[in-house]
Design a protein around this motif. Structure first.
Motif, PDB file in Angstrom:
ATOM      1  N   GLU A 103      -0.020   3.729  -5.469  1.00  0.00           N
ATOM      2  CA  GLU A 103      -0.409   4.013  -4.086  1.00  0.00           C
ATOM      3  C   GLU A 103      -0.434   5.530  -3.855  1.00  0.00           C
ATOM      4  O   GLU A 103      -1.352   6.067  -3.237  1.00  0.00           O
ATOM      5  CB  GLU A 103       0.594   3.351  -3.148  1.00  0.00           C
ATOM      6  CG  GLU A 103       0.342   3.574  -1.687  1.00  0.00           C
ATOM      7  CD  GLU A 103       1.410   2.887  -0.841  1.00  0.00           C
ATOM      8  OE1 GLU A 103       2.242   3.617  -0.252  1.00  0.00           O
ATOM      9  OE2 GLU A 103       1.420   1.646  -0.803  1.00  0.00           O
ATOM     10  N   GLY A 104       0.573   6.217  -4.376  1.00  0.00           N
ATOM     11  CA  GLY A 104       0.615   7.680  -4.266  1.00  0.00           C
ATOM     12  C   GLY A 104      -0.554   8.339  -4.967  1.00  0.00           C
ATOM     13  O   GLY A 104      -1.179   9.267  -4.440  1.00  0.00           O
ATOM     14  N   ASP A 163      -3.460   6.999  -5.535  1.00  0.00           N
ATOM     15  CA  ASP A 163      -4.660   6.719  -4.742  1.00  0.00           C
ATOM     16  C   ASP A 163      -4.790   7.713  -3.592  1.00  0.00           C
ATOM     17  O   ASP A 163      -5.880   8.217  -3.307  1.00  0.00           O
ATOM     18  CB  ASP A 163      -4.640   5.292  -4.192  1.00  0.00           C
ATOM     19  CG  ASP A 163      -4.851   4.238  -5.270  1.00  0.00           C
ATOM     20  OD1 ASP A 163      -5.332   4.589  -6.373  1.00  0.00           O
ATOM     21  OD2 ASP A 163      -4.539   3.055  -5.001  1.00  0.00           O
ATOM     22  N   LYS A 164      -3.679   8.005  -2.937  1.00  0.00           N
ATOM     23  CA  LYS A 164      -3.710   8.961  -1.828  1.00  0.00           C
ATOM     24  C   LYS A 164      -4.003  10.378  -2.314  1.00  0.00           C
ATOM     25  O   LYS A 164      -4.715  11.137  -1.648  1.00  0.00           O
ATOM     26  CB  LYS A 164      -2.398   8.909  -1.045  1.00  0.00           C
ATOM     27  CG  LYS A 164      -2.249   7.621  -0.261  1.00  0.00           C
ATOM     28  CD  LYS A 164      -0.969   7.598   0.542  1.00  0.00           C
ATOM     29  CE  LYS A 164      -0.850   6.306   1.333  1.00  0.00           C
ATOM     30  NZ  LYS A 164       0.372   6.285   2.155  1.00  0.00           N
ATOM     31  N   GLN A 198      -7.602  10.564  -2.933  1.00  0.00           N
ATOM     32  CA  GLN A 198      -8.324  10.633  -1.662  1.00  0.00           C
ATOM     33  C   GLN A 198      -8.377  12.069  -1.136  1.00  0.00           C
ATOM     34  O   GLN A 198      -9.373  12.482  -0.542  1.00  0.00           O
ATOM     35  CB  GLN A 198      -7.687   9.710  -0.620  1.00  0.00           C
ATOM     36  CG  GLN A 198      -8.522   9.580   0.636  1.00  0.00           C
ATOM     37  CD  GLN A 198      -9.904   8.996   0.352  1.00  0.00           C
ATOM     38  OE1 GLN A 198     -10.024   7.959  -0.280  1.00  0.00           O
ATOM     39  NE2 GLN A 198     -10.952   9.673   0.803  1.00  0.00           N
ATOM     40  N   ILE A 199      -7.315  12.835  -1.379  1.00  0.00           N
ATOM     41  CA  ILE A 199      -7.322  14.253  -0.999  1.00  0.00           C
ATOM     42  C   ILE A 199      -8.472  14.963  -1.695  1.00  0.00           C
ATOM     43  O   ILE A 199      -9.203  15.758  -1.083  1.00  0.00           O
ATOM     44  CB  ILE A 199      -5.974  14.925  -1.351  1.00  0.00           C
ATOM     45  CG1 ILE A 199      -4.871  14.400  -0.436  1.00  0.00           C
ATOM     46  CG2 ILE A 199      -6.074  16.447  -1.259  1.00  0.00           C
ATOM     47  CD1 ILE A 199      -3.472  14.828  -0.839  1.00  0.00           C
ATOM     48  N   ASP A 223     -11.797  13.787  -0.126  1.00  0.00           N
ATOM     49  CA  ASP A 223     -11.955  14.382   1.198  1.00  0.00           C
ATOM     50  C   ASP A 223     -12.323  15.859   1.089  1.00  0.00           C
ATOM     51  O   ASP A 223     -13.144  16.361   1.856  1.00  0.00           O
ATOM     52  CB  ASP A 223     -10.679  14.224   2.030  1.00  0.00           C
ATOM     53  CG  ASP A 223     -10.393  12.782   2.416  1.00  0.00           C
ATOM     54  OD1 ASP A 223     -11.307  11.925   2.300  1.00  0.00           O
ATOM     55  OD2 ASP A 223      -9.249  12.513   2.831  1.00  0.00           O
ATOM     56  N   LEU A 245       2.447  14.394   1.078  1.00  0.00           N
ATOM     57  CA  LEU A 245       2.623  13.214   0.219  1.00  0.00           C
ATOM     58  C   LEU A 245       3.877  13.330  -0.636  1.00  0.00           C
ATOM     59  O   LEU A 245       4.528  12.327  -0.931  1.00  0.00           O
ATOM     60  CB  LEU A 245       1.400  13.009  -0.673  1.00  0.00           C
ATOM     61  CG  LEU A 245       0.169  12.431  -0.001  1.00  0.00           C
ATOM     62  CD1 LEU A 245      -0.953  12.271  -1.010  1.00  0.00           C
ATOM     63  CD2 LEU A 245       0.470  11.087   0.643  1.00  0.00           C
ATOM     64  N   GLU A 298       6.692  11.940   1.157  1.00  0.00           N
ATOM     65  CA  GLU A 298       6.638  10.479   1.251  1.00  0.00           C
ATOM     66  C   GLU A 298       6.964   9.788  -0.071  1.00  0.00           C
ATOM     67  O   GLU A 298       7.623   8.747  -0.098  1.00  0.00           O
ATOM     68  CB  GLU A 298       5.243  10.056   1.716  1.00  0.00           C
ATOM     69  CG  GLU A 298       5.075   8.581   1.940  1.00  0.00           C
ATOM     70  CD  GLU A 298       3.684   8.216   2.463  1.00  0.00           C
ATOM     71  OE1 GLU A 298       3.396   7.008   2.490  1.00  0.00           O
ATOM     72  OE2 GLU A 298       2.898   9.111   2.828  1.00  0.00           O
ATOM     73  N   TYR A 299       6.508  10.371  -1.192  1.00  0.00           N
ATOM     74  CA  TYR A 299       6.626   9.686  -2.483  1.00  0.00           C
ATOM     75  C   TYR A 299       7.645  10.307  -3.445  1.00  0.00           C
ATOM     76  O   TYR A 299       7.929   9.734  -4.491  1.00  0.00           O
ATOM     77  CB  TYR A 299       5.253   9.601  -3.167  1.00  0.00           C
ATOM     78  CG  TYR A 299       4.347   8.643  -2.451  1.00  0.00           C
ATOM     79  CD1 TYR A 299       4.390   7.278  -2.709  1.00  0.00           C
ATOM     80  CD2 TYR A 299       3.470   9.090  -1.460  1.00  0.00           C
ATOM     81  CE1 TYR A 299       3.582   6.396  -2.025  1.00  0.00           C
ATOM     82  CE2 TYR A 299       2.657   8.211  -0.773  1.00  0.00           C
ATOM     83  CZ  TYR A 299       2.724   6.870  -1.059  1.00  0.00           C
ATOM     84  OH  TYR A 299       1.923   5.990  -0.371  1.00  0.00           O
TER      85      TYR A 299
END
Length: 77
Positions: free
Chosen positions: A26-27, A29-30, A33-34, A37, A63, A66-67
């Protein structure tokens, strides 16, 4: 003619070894995404642009909170 080409820098991301694979994925993937973007907001510029690290580091730090991964910025020659 001589030209100086800036050295490329990149993020080195290291997720904790004991982190659940689903959370690490999940991390990742984020983080990806950065990058996507960034490319969208900079007319398709790649991560090799001179300002990529400076532009994306605040989002990477968020992030990281968070991770719990570690990261460094490494110069690549």
């Amino acid at each position: 003619m001589k030209a100086r080409i800036p050295k490329h820098r990149e993020f080195i991301i290291d997720f904790p070894q004991d982190m659940d694979n689903a959370k690490a994925n999940e991390g990742w993937d984020k983080l990806n995404q950065i990058v996507e973007d960034y490319k969208k907001s900079h007319n398709g510029q790649s991560v090799y642009s001179a300002t990529f690290i400076e532009d994306c580091e605040p989002a990477v730090k968020k992030l990281q909170e968070e991770y719990g991964f570690n990261y460094t910025v490494q110069e690549v020659q």
